[in-house]
Design a protein around this motif. Structure first.
Motif, PDB file in Angstrom:
ATOM      1  N   GLY A   1       0.790  -1.220   0.000  1.00  0.00           N
ATOM      2  CA  GLY A   1       0.000   0.000   0.000  1.00  0.00           C
ATOM      3  C   GLY A   1       0.829   1.280   0.000  1.00  0.00           C
ATOM      4  O   GLY A   1       0.280   2.376  -0.010  1.00  0.00           O
ATOM      5  N   SER A   2       2.158   1.159   0.003  1.00  0.00           N
ATOM      6  CA  SER A   2       3.006   2.361   0.048  1.00  0.00           C
ATOM      7  C   SER A   2       3.615   2.705  -1.311  1.00  0.00           C
ATOM      8  O   SER A   2       4.652   3.355  -1.383  1.00  0.00           O
ATOM      9  N   GLU A   3       2.959   2.293  -2.373  1.00  0.00           N
ATOM     10  CA  GLU A   3       3.466   2.578  -3.713  1.00  0.00           C
ATOM     11  C   GLU A   3       3.635   4.083  -3.956  1.00  0.00           C
ATOM     12  O   GLU A   3       4.626   4.508  -4.542  1.00  0.00           O
ATOM     13  N   ARG A   4       2.692   4.888  -3.491  1.00  0.00           N
ATOM     14  CA  ARG A   4       2.797   6.340  -3.679  1.00  0.00           C
ATOM     15  C   ARG A   4       3.973   6.911  -2.900  1.00  0.00           C
ATOM     16  O   ARG A   4       4.664   7.800  -3.383  1.00  0.00           O
ATOM     17  N   VAL A   5       4.183   6.415  -1.691  1.00  0.00           N
ATOM     18  CA  VAL A   5       5.324   6.872  -0.883  1.00  0.00           C
ATOM     19  C   VAL A   5       6.614   6.545  -1.623  1.00  0.00           C
ATOM     20  O   VAL A   5       7.492   7.395  -1.785  1.00  0.00           O
ATOM     21  N   ARG A   6       6.734   5.313  -2.107  1.00  0.00           N
ATOM     22  CA  ARG A   6       7.938   4.895  -2.821  1.00  0.00           C
ATOM     23  C   ARG A   6       8.185   5.765  -4.046  1.00  0.00           C
ATOM     24  O   ARG A   6       9.322   6.124  -4.352  1.00  0.00           O
ATOM     25  N   SER A   7       7.135   6.124  -4.751  1.00  0.00           N
ATOM     26  CA  SER A   7       7.291   6.886  -5.992  1.00  0.00           C
ATOM     27  C   SER A   7       7.866   8.288  -5.759  1.00  0.00           C
ATOM     28  O   SER A   7       8.357   8.916  -6.687  1.00  0.00           O
ATOM     29  N   ARG A   8       7.829   8.771  -4.532  1.00  0.00           N
ATOM     30  CA  ARG A   8       8.377  10.102  -4.228  1.00  0.00           C
ATOM     31  C   ARG A   8       9.893  10.097  -4.044  1.00  0.00           C
ATOM     32  O   ARG A   8      10.500  11.158  -3.983  1.00  0.00           O
ATOM     33  N   PHE A   9      10.498   8.935  -3.926  1.00  0.00           N
ATOM     34  CA  PHE A   9      11.934   8.858  -3.654  1.00  0.00           C
ATOM     35  C   PHE A   9      12.739   8.877  -4.954  1.00  0.00           C
ATOM     36  O   PHE A   9      13.394   7.902  -5.328  1.00  0.00           O
ATOM     37  N   THR A  10      12.715  10.012  -5.622  1.00  0.00           N
ATOM     38  CA  THR A  10      13.440  10.174  -6.883  1.00  0.00           C
ATOM     39  C   THR A  10      14.763  10.914  -6.693  1.00  0.00           C
ATOM     40  O   THR A  10      15.521  11.065  -7.644  1.00  0.00           O
ATOM     41  N   GLY A  11      15.063  11.364  -5.490  1.00  0.00           N
ATOM     42  CA  GLY A  11      16.261  12.165  -5.247  1.00  0.00           C
ATOM     43  C   GLY A  11      17.520  11.396  -4.945  1.00  0.00           C
ATOM     44  O   GLY A  11      18.592  12.000  -4.774  1.00  0.00           O
ATOM     45  N   TRP A  12      17.452  10.076  -4.891  1.00  0.00           N
ATOM     46  CA  TRP A  12      18.649   9.307  -4.532  1.00  0.00           C
ATOM     47  C   TRP A  12      19.838   9.564  -5.444  1.00  0.00           C
ATOM     48  O   TRP A  12      20.968   9.653  -4.955  1.00  0.00           O
ATOM     49  N   PRO A  13      19.686   9.690  -6.756  1.00  0.00           N
ATOM     50  CA  PRO A  13      20.879   9.955  -7.579  1.00  0.00           C
ATOM     51  C   PRO A  13      21.618  11.229  -7.150  1.00  0.00           C
ATOM     52  O   PRO A  13      22.847  11.243  -7.068  1.00  0.00           O
ATOM     53  N   ARG A  14      20.880  12.289  -6.858  1.00  0.00           N
ATOM     54  CA  ARG A  14      21.524  13.533  -6.407  1.00  0.00           C
ATOM     55  C   ARG A  14      22.211  13.329  -5.057  1.00  0.00           C
ATOM     56  O   ARG A  14      23.346  13.748  -4.847  1.00  0.00           O
ATOM     57  N   ILE A  15      21.513  12.677  -4.127  1.00  0.00           N
ATOM     58  CA  ILE A  15      22.071  12.452  -2.795  1.00  0.00           C
ATOM     59  C   ILE A  15      23.328  11.588  -2.895  1.00  0.00           C
ATOM     60  O   ILE A  15      24.366  11.913  -2.316  1.00  0.00           O
ATOM     61  N   LEU A  16      23.239  10.502  -3.644  1.00  0.00           N
ATOM     62  CA  LEU A  16      24.374   9.581  -3.746  1.00  0.00           C
ATOM     63  C   LEU A  16      25.538  10.180  -4.522  1.00  0.00           C
ATOM     64  O   LEU A  16      26.696   9.813  -4.276  1.00  0.00           O
ATOM     65  N   SER A  17      25.270  11.107  -5.432  1.00  0.00           N
ATOM     66  CA  SER A  17      26.388  11.758  -6.130  1.00  0.00           C
ATOM     67  C   SER A  17      27.186  12.626  -5.164  1.00  0.00           C
ATOM     68  O   SER A  17      28.411  12.725  -5.271  1.00  0.00           O
ATOM     69  N   ARG A  18      26.523  13.231  -4.188  1.00  0.00           N
ATOM     70  CA  ARG A  18      27.227  14.003  -3.162  1.00  0.00           C
ATOM     71  C   ARG A  18      28.081  13.082  -2.297  1.00  0.00           C
ATOM     72  O   ARG A  18      29.220  13.414  -1.949  1.00  0.00           O
ATOM     73  N   TYR A  19      27.523  11.928  -1.941  1.00  0.00           N
ATOM     74  CA  TYR A  19      28.272  10.915  -1.190  1.00  0.00           C
ATOM     75  C   TYR A  19      29.505  10.472  -1.977  1.00  0.00           C
ATOM     76  O   TYR A  19      30.624  10.450  -1.453  1.00  0.00           O
ATOM     77  N   ALA A  20      29.316  10.125  -3.236  1.00  0.00           N
ATOM     78  CA  ALA A  20      30.425   9.639  -4.065  1.00  0.00           C
ATOM     79  C   ALA A  20      31.517  10.693  -4.187  1.00  0.00           C
ATOM     80  O   ALA A  20      32.713  10.376  -4.078  1.00  0.00           O
ATOM     81  N   HIS A  21      31.128  11.932  -4.392  1.00  0.00           N
ATOM     82  CA  HIS A  21      32.124  13.001  -4.529  1.00  0.00           C
ATOM     83  C   HIS A  21      32.959  13.143  -3.259  1.00  0.00           C
ATOM     84  O   HIS A  21      34.186  13.243  -3.327  1.00  0.00           O
TER      85      HIS A  21
END
Length: 146
Positions: free
Chosen positions: A117-137
């Motif tokens: 039932g949390s499909e809508r919640v999951r669909s909001r998590f589109t920012g991981w590439p930006r967050i992880l690029s900061r981590y990688a840098h």
């Protein structure tokens, strides 16, 4: 909509220990303040280094527990529950697996454990590439002044 885990694979030009330590010990440096409740008052983010330890975001004197560490194997595996963006009483699961690679470290990041039932919640998590690029840098450039 899907409940499949969100998976990102990274190749970092640094040793596994540096990649792991950057994720846990320097998370406040690479986590974007805009991905907290209040970017202006964000003062820190800590992963307590033990199974059962807390993942805590700070906004001045206010602490928000974002999750609990469920797996801690220094330099190779880390997992913690994750409550940001979730309905009250629910948490997803973030897992980070690291292994040596020819160029340094291979990192597999997985955000899963979505409740039915949390499909809508999951669909909001589109920012991981930006967050992880900061981590990688930060992992690849831990001491920019050197």
């Amino acid at each position: 909509m899907s409940l499949a885990p969100i998976v990102h694979e990274l190749r970092l030009a640094c040793p596994v220990e540096v990649a792991f330590d950057t994720y846990v010990d320097r998370i406040a440096e690479w986590w974007p303040p805009g991905y907290t409740d209040d970017a202006r008052s964000f003062t820190g983010l800590v992963v307590e280094p033990v199974v059962g330890g807390r993942v805590v975001a700070s906004h001045g004197a206010d602490e928000q527990v974002w999750g609990r560490v469920t797996l801690w194997e220094r330099a190779t595996h880390l997992a913690h529950t994750f409550t940001p963006g979730q309905p009250p009483g629910r948490a997803s699961l973030v897992r980070v697996d690291l292994r040596p690679s020819a160029s340094g470290t291979a990192v597999r990041f997985e955000h899963g454990g979505w409740a039915p039932g949390s499909e809508r919640v999951r669909s909001r998590f589109t920012g991981w590439p930006r967050i992880l690029s900061r981590y990688a840098h930060l992992a690849e450039h831990p001491d920019p002044e050197k």
